[in-house]
Design an enzyme around this catalytic site. Structure first.
Site, PDB file in Angstrom:
ATOM      1  N   ARG A   1       0.822  -1.215   0.000  1.00  0.00           N
ATOM      2  CA  ARG A   1       0.000   0.000   0.000  1.00  0.00           C
ATOM      3  C   ARG A   1       0.853   1.261   0.000  1.00  0.00           C
ATOM      4  NH1 ARG A   1      -2.437  -4.051   2.775  1.00  0.00           N
ATOM      5  NH2 ARG A   1      -1.352  -3.458   4.667  1.00  0.00           N
TER       6      ARG A   1
ATOM      7  N   GLU B   1       5.382  -8.824  14.195  1.00  0.00           N
ATOM      8  CA  GLU B   1       4.774  -9.240  15.468  1.00  0.00           C
ATOM      9  C   GLU B   1       5.018 -10.719  15.727  1.00  0.00           C
ATOM     10  OE1 GLU B   1       0.696  -7.944  16.503  1.00  0.00           O
ATOM     11  OE2 GLU B   1       0.846  -6.759  14.665  1.00  0.00           O
TER      12      GLU B   1
END
Length: 181
Positions: free
Chosen positions: A64, A101
């Site tokens: 993006r 993460e």
């Protein structure tokens, strides 16, 4: 009456609960990209602080960041540098590992994408834990370029990414914050 930038962006960003896993609120900007008014306002606001400045390159992170970064580069008459996942670029690259993460990954850019001393703005849709953005900062600095700022449409401040970049001496610009993740 015109709505505030934050109201316009919030209304244009879709929240998808429990994606990609339970407990996560995914902030989806594809709805913002499809809304001509919201997309234009977001790009204009990302560009505004540097209008008239000499910015050499905009670096966008896959994927993006390519869309937003390309629009920002166009507005600033700057070049665009894609920062991609390992193995996606065809020419000689430089690479850095970064934390996610849930593990590690690697990103790269072409070795000749930025030159020492060039002024670069890093652009992506969202700053969360900051692992990807931190990796991009290290990659660009490794090539001797100066990072003027890191810009994001969305900040998830609870996850600490902004603070991580600021600790590296990076100016961070975000347009809208969402609490919770």
């Amino acid at each position: 009456m015109t709505s505030s930038l934050e109201d316009t962006l919030r209304a244009a960003i879709r929240t998808i609960p429990d994606y990609p896993r339970p407990g996560i609120l995914f902030r989806d900007i594809t709805t913002l990209l499809g809304n001509a008014r919201a997309f234009r306002r977001a790009v204009d606001e990302l560009v505004h602080p540097w209008a008239g400045s000499k910015i050499d390159k905009i670096a966008g992170m896959e994927a993006r960041g390519f869309i937003l970064g390309g629009a920002v580069a166009h507005q600033l008459s700057a070049g665009f540098v894609p920062i991609r996942k390992k193995g996606k670029l065809p020419h000689e690259t430089v690479r850095v590992a970064y934390s996610l993460e849930y593990g590690l990954d690697e990103m790269e850019m072409h070795r000749d994408a930025v030159a020492p001393g060039e002024k670069v703005i890093l652009v992506d849709d969202l700053i969360a834990t900051g692992g990807t953005a931190e990796g991009a900062v290290k990659l660009i600095r490794q090539m001797g370029a100066e990072i003027v700022s890191a810009c994001f449409v969305i900040d998830l401040p609870d996850l600490g990414g902004r603070a991580k970049l600021e600790a590296l001496g990076i100016s961070v610009r975000t347009l809208v914050s969402f609490e919770g993740h």
